[in-house]
Write a protein that holds these residues in place. Structure first.
Motif, PDB file in Angstrom:
ATOM      1  N   GLY A 165       2.287  -8.416   7.725  1.00  0.00           N
ATOM      2  CA  GLY A 165       1.384  -7.216   7.629  1.00  0.00           C
ATOM      3  C   GLY A 165       2.430  -5.921   7.793  1.00  0.00           C
ATOM      4  N   GLY A 166       3.484  -6.436   8.632  1.00  0.00           N
ATOM      5  CA  GLY A 166       4.557  -5.251   9.006  1.00  0.00           C
ATOM      6  C   GLY A 166       5.389  -4.926   7.597  1.00  0.00           C
ATOM      7  N   LEU A 167       5.416  -5.879   6.902  1.00  0.00           N
ATOM      8  CA  LEU A 167       6.238  -5.693   5.802  1.00  0.00           C
ATOM      9  C   LEU A 167       5.453  -5.141   4.912  1.00  0.00           C
ATOM     10  CD1 LEU A 167       8.862  -6.402   4.342  1.00  0.00           C
ATOM     11  CD2 LEU A 167       7.968  -8.559   3.632  1.00  0.00           C
ATOM     12  N   ALA A 168       4.118  -5.306   4.837  1.00  0.00           N
ATOM     13  CA  ALA A 168       3.473  -4.541   3.781  1.00  0.00           C
ATOM     14  C   ALA A 168       3.546  -2.964   4.246  1.00  0.00           C
ATOM     15  CB  ALA A 168       2.179  -4.855   3.927  1.00  0.00           C
ATOM     16  N   ILE A 169       3.323  -2.712   5.506  1.00  0.00           N
ATOM     17  CA  ILE A 169       3.510  -1.282   5.834  1.00  0.00           C
ATOM     18  C   ILE A 169       5.099  -0.678   5.477  1.00  0.00           C
ATOM     19  CG2 ILE A 169       3.460   0.219   7.791  1.00  0.00           C
ATOM     20  CD1 ILE A 169       1.536  -1.470   9.089  1.00  0.00           C
ATOM     21  N   ALA A 170       5.942  -1.368   5.811  1.00  0.00           N
ATOM     22  CA  ALA A 170       7.365  -1.065   5.266  1.00  0.00           C
ATOM     23  C   ALA A 170       7.395  -0.796   4.029  1.00  0.00           C
ATOM     24  CB  ALA A 170       8.318  -1.999   5.953  1.00  0.00           C
ATOM     25  N   LEU A 171       6.883  -1.659   3.113  1.00  0.00           N
ATOM     26  CA  LEU A 171       7.018  -1.174   1.616  1.00  0.00           C
ATOM     27  C   LEU A 171       6.265   0.257   1.119  1.00  0.00           C
ATOM     28  CD1 LEU A 171       6.402  -4.684   0.209  1.00  0.00           C
ATOM     29  CD2 LEU A 171       8.601  -3.635   0.435  1.00  0.00           C
ATOM     30  N   TYR A 230       1.575  -1.293  -5.420  1.00  0.00           N
ATOM     31  CA  TYR A 230       0.727  -2.448  -5.855  1.00  0.00           C
ATOM     32  C   TYR A 230       1.248  -3.800  -5.070  1.00  0.00           C
ATOM     33  CZ  TYR A 230      -1.607   1.147  -8.477  1.00  0.00           C
ATOM     34  OH  TYR A 230      -2.435   2.161  -9.032  1.00  0.00           O
ATOM     35  N   ILE A 231       2.580  -3.924  -5.087  1.00  0.00           N
ATOM     36  CA  ILE A 231       3.137  -5.067  -4.428  1.00  0.00           C
ATOM     37  C   ILE A 231       2.708  -5.083  -2.904  1.00  0.00           C
ATOM     38  CG2 ILE A 231       5.253  -6.296  -3.799  1.00  0.00           C
ATOM     39  CD1 ILE A 231       6.425  -5.042  -6.603  1.00  0.00           C
ATOM     40  N   GLY A 232       3.133  -4.027  -2.169  1.00  0.00           N
ATOM     41  CA  GLY A 232       2.688  -3.901  -0.763  1.00  0.00           C
ATOM     42  C   GLY A 232       1.197  -3.825  -0.697  1.00  0.00           C
ATOM     43  N   LEU A 233       0.335  -3.614  -1.757  1.00  0.00           N
ATOM     44  CA  LEU A 233      -1.235  -3.756  -1.452  1.00  0.00           C
ATOM     45  C   LEU A 233      -1.471  -5.054  -1.590  1.00  0.00           C
ATOM     46  CD1 LEU A 233      -3.699  -2.263  -1.219  1.00  0.00           C
ATOM     47  CD2 LEU A 233      -3.839  -2.189  -3.774  1.00  0.00           C
ATOM     48  N   ALA A 234      -0.957  -5.874  -2.461  1.00  0.00           N
ATOM     49  CA  ALA A 234      -1.308  -7.169  -2.596  1.00  0.00           C
ATOM     50  C   ALA A 234      -0.744  -7.968  -1.358  1.00  0.00           C
ATOM     51  CB  ALA A 234      -0.425  -7.830  -3.733  1.00  0.00           C
ATOM     52  N   PHE A 268      -3.427  -7.434   1.278  1.00  0.00           N
ATOM     53  CA  PHE A 268      -4.483  -8.377   1.111  1.00  0.00           C
ATOM     54  C   PHE A 268      -3.989  -9.732   1.331  1.00  0.00           C
ATOM     55  CE2 PHE A 268      -6.350  -4.937  -1.336  1.00  0.00           C
ATOM     56  CZ  PHE A 268      -7.354  -4.458  -0.641  1.00  0.00           C
ATOM     57  N   PHE A 269      -2.988 -10.341   0.990  1.00  0.00           N
ATOM     58  CA  PHE A 269      -2.681 -11.554   1.265  1.00  0.00           C
ATOM     59  C   PHE A 269      -2.478 -11.888   2.860  1.00  0.00           C
ATOM     60  CE2 PHE A 269       1.130 -14.445   2.462  1.00  0.00           C
ATOM     61  CZ  PHE A 269       0.671 -15.647   1.947  1.00  0.00           C
ATOM     62  N   TRP A 276      -3.188 -10.420  18.739  1.00  0.00           N
ATOM     63  CA  TRP A 276      -3.812  -9.097  18.494  1.00  0.00           C
ATOM     64  C   TRP A 276      -2.668  -8.162  18.027  1.00  0.00           C
ATOM     65  CZ3 TRP A 276      -8.286  -8.596  20.338  1.00  0.00           C
ATOM     66  CH2 TRP A 276      -8.919  -9.508  21.185  1.00  0.00           C
ATOM     67  N   LEU A 277      -1.166  -8.414  17.998  1.00  0.00           N
ATOM     68  CA  LEU A 277      -0.472  -7.530  17.253  1.00  0.00           C
ATOM     69  C   LEU A 277      -0.769  -7.951  15.661  1.00  0.00           C
ATOM     70  CD1 LEU A 277       2.792  -8.404  19.432  1.00  0.00           C
ATOM     71  CD2 LEU A 277       2.001  -6.246  18.619  1.00  0.00           C
ATOM     72  N   SER A 278      -1.149  -9.085  15.351  1.00  0.00           N
ATOM     73  CA  SER A 278      -1.448  -9.375  13.822  1.00  0.00           C
ATOM     74  C   SER A 278      -2.733  -8.136  13.383  1.00  0.00           C
ATOM     75  CB  SER A 278      -2.266 -10.689  13.595  1.00  0.00           C
ATOM     76  OG  SER A 278      -0.743 -11.501  13.801  1.00  0.00           O
ATOM     77  N   ILE A 279      -3.829  -8.115  14.601  1.00  0.00           N
ATOM     78  CA  ILE A 279      -4.663  -7.344  14.139  1.00  0.00           C
ATOM     79  C   ILE A 279      -4.329  -5.849  14.131  1.00  0.00           C
ATOM     80  CG2 ILE A 279      -7.134  -6.397  15.310  1.00  0.00           C
ATOM     81  CD1 ILE A 279      -7.587  -9.037  16.443  1.00  0.00           C
ATOM     82  N   SER A 280      -3.389  -5.429  14.788  1.00  0.00           N
ATOM     83  CA  SER A 280      -2.758  -4.140  15.108  1.00  0.00           C
ATOM     84  C   SER A 280      -2.113  -3.778  13.451  1.00  0.00           C
ATOM     85  CB  SER A 280      -1.686  -3.973  16.099  1.00  0.00           C
ATOM     86  OG  SER A 280      -0.561  -4.461  15.627  1.00  0.00           O
ATOM     87  N   VAL A 281      -1.433  -4.624  13.028  1.00  0.00           N
ATOM     88  CA  VAL A 281      -0.748  -4.478  11.711  1.00  0.00           C
ATOM     89  C   VAL A 281      -1.804  -4.242  10.430  1.00  0.00           C
ATOM     90  CG1 VAL A 281       1.461  -5.090  12.148  1.00  0.00           C
ATOM     91  CG2 VAL A 281      -0.139  -6.866  11.016  1.00  0.00           C
ATOM     92  N   ILE A 282      -2.841  -5.240  10.665  1.00  0.00           N
ATOM     93  CA  ILE A 282      -4.052  -5.173   9.598  1.00  0.00           C
ATOM     94  C   ILE A 282      -4.743  -3.719   9.861  1.00  0.00           C
ATOM     95  CG2 ILE A 282      -6.381  -5.826   9.115  1.00  0.00           C
ATOM     96  CD1 ILE A 282      -5.538  -8.695   9.820  1.00  0.00           C
ATOM     97  N   ILE A 283      -4.953  -3.018  10.957  1.00  0.00           N
ATOM     98  CA  ILE A 283      -5.449  -1.756  11.141  1.00  0.00           C
ATOM     99  C   ILE A 283      -4.489  -0.910  10.495  1.00  0.00           C
ATOM    100  CG2 ILE A 283      -6.247   0.184  12.638  1.00  0.00           C
ATOM    101  CD1 ILE A 283      -7.054  -2.128  14.722  1.00  0.00           C
ATOM    102  N   GLY A 284      -2.991  -0.788  10.889  1.00  0.00           N
ATOM    103  CA  GLY A 284      -2.044  -0.031  10.155  1.00  0.00           C
ATOM    104  C   GLY A 284      -2.167  -0.107   8.850  1.00  0.00           C
ATOM    105  N   GLY A 285      -2.428  -1.370   8.468  1.00  0.00           N
ATOM    106  CA  GLY A 285      -2.177  -1.444   6.727  1.00  0.00           C
ATOM    107  C   GLY A 285      -3.418  -0.900   6.197  1.00  0.00           C
ATOM    108  N   ILE A 286      -4.770  -0.856   6.783  1.00  0.00           N
ATOM    109  CA  ILE A 286      -5.901  -0.349   6.214  1.00  0.00           C
ATOM    110  C   ILE A 286      -5.698   1.142   6.165  1.00  0.00           C
ATOM    111  CG2 ILE A 286      -8.251   0.437   6.830  1.00  0.00           C
ATOM    112  CD1 ILE A 286      -8.535  -2.306   8.235  1.00  0.00           C
ATOM    113  N   GLN A 287      -5.186   1.768   7.301  1.00  0.00           N
ATOM    114  CA  GLN A 287      -4.729   3.331   7.329  1.00  0.00           C
ATOM    115  C   GLN A 287      -3.737   3.526   6.331  1.00  0.00           C
ATOM    116  OE1 GLN A 287      -5.614   6.316   9.110  1.00  0.00           O
ATOM    117  NE2 GLN A 287      -4.228   7.229   7.875  1.00  0.00           N
TER     118      GLN A 287
END
Length: 395
Positions: free
Chosen positions: A51-57, A69-73, A76-77, A117-128
């Motif tokens: 999830g952190g890498l998705a935000i970094a991309l 779209y790579i980061g978006l995929a 979701f993964f 809990w940190l995994s949840i935080s990056v999911i929220i960050g990814g939604i944003q």
């Protein structure tokens, strides 16, 4: 006192279960049920990092067509992966309730609860990031992220207090050993401040002020816990030397404590609206932006120093490192290091710094691929998720 020596519930007796396990180990085959017994909380390091890498991309300075779209995929993964890990952990708790309960009382695994809990935080960050900042930004989604922020803030604080207290009160190991995973409980609260820096700029002014003020408090709380842990971390290295080769990737965890503080301070300062206190004191916002930038630069070099020590300790044992789930720590803390570099580069309008951040993103992708291949291979060959190979060994 909590009971820590209860037989696991299963259809076979404990003696039969041990005999079956020994026979499976001798034949090189272990059933899925038995392997799920050793599915530990350290697995959530993988969703933290993905999830952190998705935000970094999404945030990397130099973009190309299709990178979004790579980061978006990947985002979701990561959600699918997180739900899969939650299912496996729930199954473990149902099949082996006593063993699962002991995971909260043994420091070697308990410290990794924070990674959930940190995994949840990056999911929220990814939604944003993918739904609002660079996405459609629907009003209902902005409202949803605001609600998720406060739920996470409450849960992360309870986790940070409760996890340390449970170990202080009921740890089955005395003295509690120092492990780099000790950062993760405080980390989970600290990332509330990082989420605040991501979402505040797209919230209505009245909400934005609440998010910024609370985010600053959480970041300070997490940073103070991390700073104490960093002192012990350095003292332990000087006194005892680096950890075993397969655990050395965990040495990057303190890097994130510094780096995400830089991200939070600069991000929150840049999101300050002209509302409430900041409307009454018009110069406060600009002053805080300048202070945040220079405090960020001040802390960034400290993060680089810790990164350099961790890098040297790891590079000297590259050929001797068998895979462990701590390999995922090569990514998540350094995502924060990249984001902090990128934010400083943007503030200073430095092309050189921004290129450094983009190169760091490429290296993060490479390390993620290495970790994915290493993790898949270790599962296939029985190097992890097997008796005596994981964070629950010795229990």
């Amino acid at each position: 006192m909590l009971q820590t020596d209860v037989e696991d519930t299963s259809s076979s007796s404990p003696k039969q279960e041990v005999e079956q396990q020994e026979q499976g180990n001798q034949n090189g085959r272990v059933g899925i049920r038995q392997r799920l017994k050793h599915f530990t909380f350290a697995w959530f390091l993988s969703t933290m990092s993905t999830g952190g890498l998705a935000i970094a991309l999404a945030e990397t300075p130099h973009q190309f067509n299709g990178l979004y779209y790579i980061g978006l995929a990947l985002f979701f993964f990561n959600i699918v992966l997180f739900l899969t890990l939650c299912t496996c952990m729930l199954t473990r708790g149902i099949l082996y309730p006593a063993h699962f309960k002991r995971s909260f009382l043994h420091p070697q695994e308990s410290f990794f609860v924070g990674s959930f809990w940190l995994s949840i935080s990056v999911i929220i960050g990814g939604i944003q990031t993918y739904g609002i900042t660079y996405g459609p930004g629907y009003r209902w989604l902005i409202d949803a992220v605001y609600v998720l922020y406060w739920i996470y803030a409450a849960c992360s604080l309870l986790n940070s207090v409760g996890q340390y207290w449970v170990l202080m009160q009921w740890s089955v190991v005395r003295p509690i050993p120092y492990l780099t995973s000790i950062f993760l409980a405080g980390y989970s609260a600290m990332l509330t401040g990082t989420i605040a820096s991501l979402i505040a700029g797209t919230q209505p002014p009245d909400r934005a002020v609440l998010v910024i003020v609370s985010g600053c408090a959480y970041q300070g709380f997490g940073w103070c816990i991390s700073l104490v842990s960093i002192v012990v971390f350095i003292r332990n290295l000087i006194g005892n030397g680096p950890p075993p080769p397969q655990l050395r990737p965990g040495m990057f965890i303190p890097v994130g404590a510094c780096a995400y503080t830089v991200v939070a301070l600069i991000g929150q300062a840049n999101a300050i609206p002209e509302y409430g206190y900041f409307a009454k004191h018009p110069s406060a916002a600009e002053t805080l932006r300048v202070v945040a930038l220079f405090v960020g630069i001040f802390v960034w070099l400290f993060a680089f120093w810790i990164f350099s020590i961790a890098f040297l300790c790891n590079i000297t044992v590259v050929g001797k490192m068998t895979f462990s789930l701590t390999w995922w720590a090569l990514i998540f803390p350094n995502v924060g290091f990249m984001l902090s570099t990128e934010m400083i580069g943007k503030e200073l309008e430095s092309k050189g710094i921004l290129w450094v951040a983009s190169v760091m993103t490429v290296l993060l992708v490479m390390m993620w691929l290495v970790s994915v291949v290493g993790c898949a291979r270790a599962v296939w060959t029985g190097g992890i998720v097997r008796e005596g190979r994981d964070e629950d060994k010795g229990r």
